[in-house]
Design an enzyme around this catalytic site. Structure first.
Site, PDB file in Angstrom:
ATOM      1  N   GLY A  12       0.838  -1.199   0.000  1.00  0.00           N
ATOM      2  CA  GLY A  12       0.000   0.000   0.000  1.00  0.00           C
ATOM      3  C   GLY A  12       0.868   1.243   0.000  1.00  0.00           C
ATOM      4  O   GLY A  12       2.022   1.214  -0.433  1.00  0.00           O
ATOM      5  N   SER A  13       0.332   2.314   0.532  1.00  0.00           N
ATOM      6  CA  SER A  13       1.036   3.596   0.476  1.00  0.00           C
ATOM      7  C   SER A  13       2.132   3.673   1.533  1.00  0.00           C
ATOM      8  O   SER A  13       2.060   3.040   2.595  1.00  0.00           O
ATOM      9  CB  SER A  13       0.052   4.746   0.676  1.00  0.00           C
ATOM     10  OG  SER A  13      -0.304   4.871   2.035  1.00  0.00           O
ATOM     11  N   GLU A  42       5.656  -3.590   1.041  1.00  0.00           N
ATOM     12  CA  GLU A  42       6.044  -2.974  -0.235  1.00  0.00           C
ATOM     13  C   GLU A  42       5.135  -1.775  -0.415  1.00  0.00           C
ATOM     14  O   GLU A  42       3.906  -1.899  -0.366  1.00  0.00           O
ATOM     15  CB  GLU A  42       5.887  -3.987  -1.379  1.00  0.00           C
ATOM     16  CG  GLU A  42       6.471  -3.487  -2.699  1.00  0.00           C
ATOM     17  CD  GLU A  42       5.407  -2.982  -3.649  1.00  0.00           C
ATOM     18  OE1 GLU A  42       5.417  -1.768  -3.933  1.00  0.00           O
ATOM     19  OE2 GLU A  42       4.575  -3.791  -4.098  1.00  0.00           O
ATOM     20  N   CYS A  96       2.575  -0.420  -8.961  1.00  0.00           N
ATOM     21  CA  CYS A  96       3.630   0.096  -8.078  1.00  0.00           C
ATOM     22  C   CYS A  96       4.896   0.383  -8.867  1.00  0.00           C
ATOM     23  O   CYS A  96       5.691   1.251  -8.491  1.00  0.00           O
ATOM     24  CB  CYS A  96       3.951  -0.924  -6.988  1.00  0.00           C
ATOM     25  SG  CYS A  96       2.524  -1.588  -6.120  1.00  0.00           S
ATOM     26  N   GLU A  98       4.752  10.643  -5.896  1.00  0.00           N
ATOM     27  CA  GLU A  98       4.011   9.524  -6.478  1.00  0.00           C
ATOM     28  C   GLU A  98       2.597   9.990  -6.837  1.00  0.00           C
ATOM     29  O   GLU A  98       1.894  10.567  -6.009  1.00  0.00           O
ATOM     30  CB  GLU A  98       3.941   8.354  -5.496  1.00  0.00           C
ATOM     31  CG  GLU A  98       3.237   7.147  -6.072  1.00  0.00           C
ATOM     32  CD  GLU A  98       3.142   5.988  -5.089  1.00  0.00           C
ATOM     33  OE1 GLU A  98       3.330   4.841  -5.511  1.00  0.00           O
ATOM     34  OE2 GLU A  98       2.869   6.250  -3.897  1.00  0.00           O
TER      35      GLU A  98
END
Length: 543
Positions: free
Chosen positions: A265-266, A293, A327, A425
């Protein structure tokens, strides 16, 4: 109990089907999509052996057709999360004591179910629930998830085979125990394979799991759970709940039996989780395993010797497959000025050719972003770029959410290498390009390495091998997955173990043995066949 040193099947990557016109798989998938669109389902939580429904119903809709209703899910609350933890702890002893080959058999069967009777269903669910085209769904929800299951079984067997040396009169053994407590799996919307892998990999090693998927992934998560149950997974081993993030945090991270988290996730959420775990560290029986991750600001760097056509294809695919919501998606590119004119022409031609629309039309390369929140965030960057005097939008830049959350593939040309879209991002179909002077390769290497806090994926293009080697060394910490003359997406289980460091996570490499080792705790056993009977040592004897 069976006795033997069992060899598991040697895994091979699942072949990717083409879904070309006239193929059997295309016809089967279209039927599955049509059936799913014509049916409204009620999706339960799965706690222990129960399918749990609540009165708090929430709509499930395709992101590219948000007025259409695929069904509803039952949202849970704190009590359901507590029940899920209890179910996981109650199932733990029997699951942990099950012979490893029987655990292996369950997940090998799940892989075969996905490869066969569930393939069209899981792909259709991913296409409709997450707005992925047929090819992106195939490489994700079918092939990659199948690969995770098969390769992880193989890695599990290799872990159990790793044993210490023994000296004369001694037998040393190593037991790879599951963690003491339950594991929490917190999974994202963008990859069905990740959502299946995060709960199943700890479970495979004998752990029991509480699994909370992203709310925008529930439609496909439900199919994964159906596959696990049909494969024979015992009740309570994986418990699937739909609760809010704050509710999950309040209950999970205060529980003394919390043993670890498997997260994608974030970065912001992961850092908050890490902080919360630290604040509660005295409450736990053991130090929890933290595996995550997180974000990325993935790059493509071209050297002046790069071949332009392959570079253009890598940028188009790397930046815009699945609407840039991978991602690993390319989000910033550094192009030498000697290549830029030719590259620009090729990129413009690609973007002009791309068709955008619903996943039901297989001619569409490009579909919708996941939800309105993502749409609004991504378009805010585009709107700011339109106002800026240091960047220009040279392709795309239009968007519309009246029917679906559609944003055109967008290219921003920046004259400032530290402009916000080069650094932050975005997680959408926005690529920012910085054109540098071809002879300033050293300077641009520094920019690539220091512009972003992330270090997930990156690619370098060039024909000059000295330059390639130089960039590979200079950027050794800039990406956990580094590509030479290839796009920075598309890691394959067993071939490119996936994960990044810095702000991109713990780099525990999903799709490798390294990840599975995080879900076991070793116990070393020494057995002395003829133990001594006198405390004295020979050196103590008289001359």
């Amino acid at each position: 109990m069976l006795k033997g040193f069992f060899n598991v099947p040697v895994p091979k990557n699942e072949p990717v089907k083409s879904y070309a016109p006239g193929s059997a798989e295309r016809e089967e998938l279209k039927k599955a999509i049509e059936e799913a669109r014509s049916t409204q389902i009620e999706v339960p939580m799965y706690i222990g052996g129960e399918e749990v429904f609540t009165e708090d119903k929430h709509k499930l809709s395709p992101p590219h057709d948000h007025q259409h209703v695929l069904g509803h899910y039952s949202k849970g609350d704190k009590t359901h999360l507590e029940r899920a933890i209890t179910a996981a702890l109650n199932a733990k002893e029997q699951w942990e004591e099950m012979s490893w080959e029987h655990r292996a058999s369950i997940f090998l069967k799940a892989a075969d179910l996905l490869a066969g009777p569930y393939r069209a269903k899981i792909n259709a669910a991913t296409m409709l629930g997450q707005s992925k085209n047929a090819f992106q769904a195939e490489i994700d929800s079918a092939c990659e998830l199948i690969d995770f299951l098969r390769f992880n079984v193989y890695y599990m067997a290799q872990i159990y085979e790793q044993q210490p040396e023994s000296s004369h009169g001694v037998w040393n053994r190593s037991e790879h125990r599951p963690l003491e407590g339950f594991v929490f799996a917190l999974t994202p919307f963008n990859f069905t394979a990740i959502a299946g892998n995060l709960p199943s990999s700890p479970a495979m090693m004998g752990n029991t799991v509480v699994w909370k998927p992203a709310m925008t992934h529930i439609y496909a998560a439900n199919v994964i759970m159906q596959v696990f149950r049909e494969a024979g997974l015992p009740d309570g081993v994986i418990n699937l709940v739909y609760v809010s993030g704050p509710t999950a945090g309040e209950v999970i991270f205060k529980h003394p039996d919390f043993a670890g988290i498997h997260f994608t996730g974030s970065t912001e959420v992961f850092q908050h989780i890490w902080k919360t775990i630290g604040e509660n560290i005295k409450n736990y029986k053991s130090y929890p395993r933290i595996v995550g991750e997180t974000g990325g600001k993935d790059f493509i760097l071209a050297h002046k010797s790069a071949e332009v056509k392959s570079l253009a294809t890598a940028i188009t695919r790397g930046a815009y497959e699945y609407q840039g919501q991978k991602c690993s998606a390319a989000s910033r590119a550094y192009i030498p000025d000697n290549l830029w004119p030719g590259l620009k022409d090729l990129l413009m031609a690609d973007l002009k050719d791309i068709k955008m629309g619903g996943v039901e039309d297989f001619r569409n390369f490009f579909n919708a972003v996941i939800d309105e929140k993502a749409f609004d965030k991504i378009t805010s960057y585009i709107d700011e770029a339109k106002k800026s005097d240091v960047v220009e939008i040279i392709a795309g830049g239009n968007y519309d959410k009246s029917k679906g959350y559609f944003i055109e593939p967008t290219i921003i040309l920046s004259h400032d290498p530290k402009y916000v879209t080069m650094c932050e991002e975005i997680f959408g179909p926005v690529l920012t390009i910085y054109v540098y002077k071809a002879d300033h390769f050293d300077e641009v290497l520094y920019l690539v390495d220091n512009t972003s806090p992330y270090a997930l994926t990156g690619a370098v293009f060039g024909k000059d091998r000295i330059a390639i080697e130089y960039a590979t060394n200079k950027l050794r910490n800039a990406a956990g997955n580094f590509y030479i003359n290839d796009k920075p997406t598309g890691a394959v289980v067993g071939q490119q173990p996936f994960g990044g460091a810095r702000g991109s996570g713990t780099n525990d490499k999903a799709g490798s043995m390294i990840n599975l080792l995080r879900w076991v705790s070793q116990r070393t056993i020494k057995e002395n066949f003829v133990p001594p009977t006198n405390y004295r040592y020979p050196f103590m004897d008289a001359e």
